[in-house]
Design a protein around this motif. Structure first.
Motif, short mmCIF file in Angstrom:
data_model
loop_
_atom_site.label_atom_id
_atom_site.label_comp_id
_atom_site.label_asym_id
_atom_site.label_seq_id
_atom_site.Cartn_x
_atom_site.Cartn_y
_atom_site.Cartn_z
N ARG A 53 -2.94 4.24 4.76
CA ARG A 53 -2.16 3.00 4.79
C ARG A 53 -2.61 2.08 5.92
N LYS A 54 -2.86 2.65 7.08
CA LYS A 54 -3.27 1.85 8.24
C LYS A 54 -4.65 1.22 8.04
N THR A 98 0.54 -7.11 4.75
CA THR A 98 0.60 -5.78 4.14
C THR A 98 1.94 -5.13 4.41
N ALA A 133 5.40 5.26 2.11
CA ALA A 133 4.88 6.63 2.18
C ALA A 133 5.14 7.43 0.90
N VAL A 156 0.86 -1.18 0.00
CA VAL A 156 0.00 0.00 0.00
C VAL A 156 0.89 1.23 0.00
N ILE A 157 0.77 2.06 -1.04
CA ILE A 157 1.59 3.26 -1.17
C ILE A 157 0.68 4.48 -1.16
N ASP A 158 0.82 5.28 -0.13
CA ASP A 158 0.02 6.50 0.00
C ASP A 158 0.75 7.44 0.94
N GLY A 217 -4.46 -1.46 5.39
CA GLY A 217 -3.78 -2.62 5.94
C GLY A 217 -4.68 -3.48 6.80
N GLU A 271 3.84 -1.30 3.75
CA GLU A 271 3.45 0.09 3.51
C GLU A 271 4.62 0.91 3.00
N SER A 312 -0.62 8.25 6.33
CA SER A 312 -0.45 7.08 7.20
C SER A 312 -1.80 6.49 7.59
#
Length: 125
Positions: A14-15, A28, A32, A6-8, A18, A30, A11
Motif C-alpha cells: 500500500r505504501k 491515495t 487493509a 489501494v486495497i492490500d 501510494g 488505503e 502495508s
C-alpha cells in the motif's frame, strides 16, 4: 483531485503503490481488507481502484463484484494486483469486472506503465 484506493493486506504494498500514484498528482486512500475497501468506496467512490487478487477476508473476485454493485462502482477502473500470471485467476477476475492486472512486486516503472492509461482517463472525465 483524482483519488486511487489501494486495497492490500500488506502495508508495504500500500505504501509503495501510494508513493508511485502520488507522482501522477493523485491522492491515495488505503485499505487493509476488502470490507475496509468497500466501506471507503461507499463513502467516497475513487477514480481508480487497485486491489489484491487475494485478500484476507474475501477473494479479489468477490471484492470486485461488490464494488461494481455500489452506486458509481460500475464505471471505476479496477486493477487487480497478482503475485503470478495465473490464467485461471485472471479469467475469474476479468469476469468479475477487473479492468486490468499488475504483478507484485512492482517498481515505479512497471506500475506507472500499467496505471498511466487509467489515470489519464480519470483526468479526462
Amino acid at each position: 483531485m483524482r483519488t486511487c484506493l489501494v486495497i492490500d493486506d500488506s502495508s508495504i504494498v500500500r505504501k509503495v503503490a501510494g508513493r508511485i500514484i502520488a507522482s501522477f498528482d493523485t491522492a491515495t486512500a488505503e485499505a487493509a481488507s476488502g470490507a475496509e475497501g468497500l466501506a471507503a468506496a461507499e463513502n467516497t467512490m475513487p477514480n481508480l481502484v487497485l486491489v489484491s487478487g487475494n485478500l484476507s477476508d474475501m477473494s479479489g473476485e468477490d471484492f470486485i463484484r461488490r464494488l461494481r454493485a455500489l452506486e458509481g462502482g460500475a464505471a471505476v477502473p479496477v486493477i487487480a494486483l497478482l503475485v503470478e500470471s495465473n490464467l485461471g485467476q485472471m479469467t475469474r477476475l476479468k469476469r468479475a469486472g477487473a479492468s486490468g492486472f499488475a504483478l507484485k512486486p512492482f517498481d515505479r516503472m512497471s506500475l506507472s506503465m500499467r496505471l498511466e492509461t487509467y489515470l489519464r482517463l480519470a483526468e479526462a472525465a
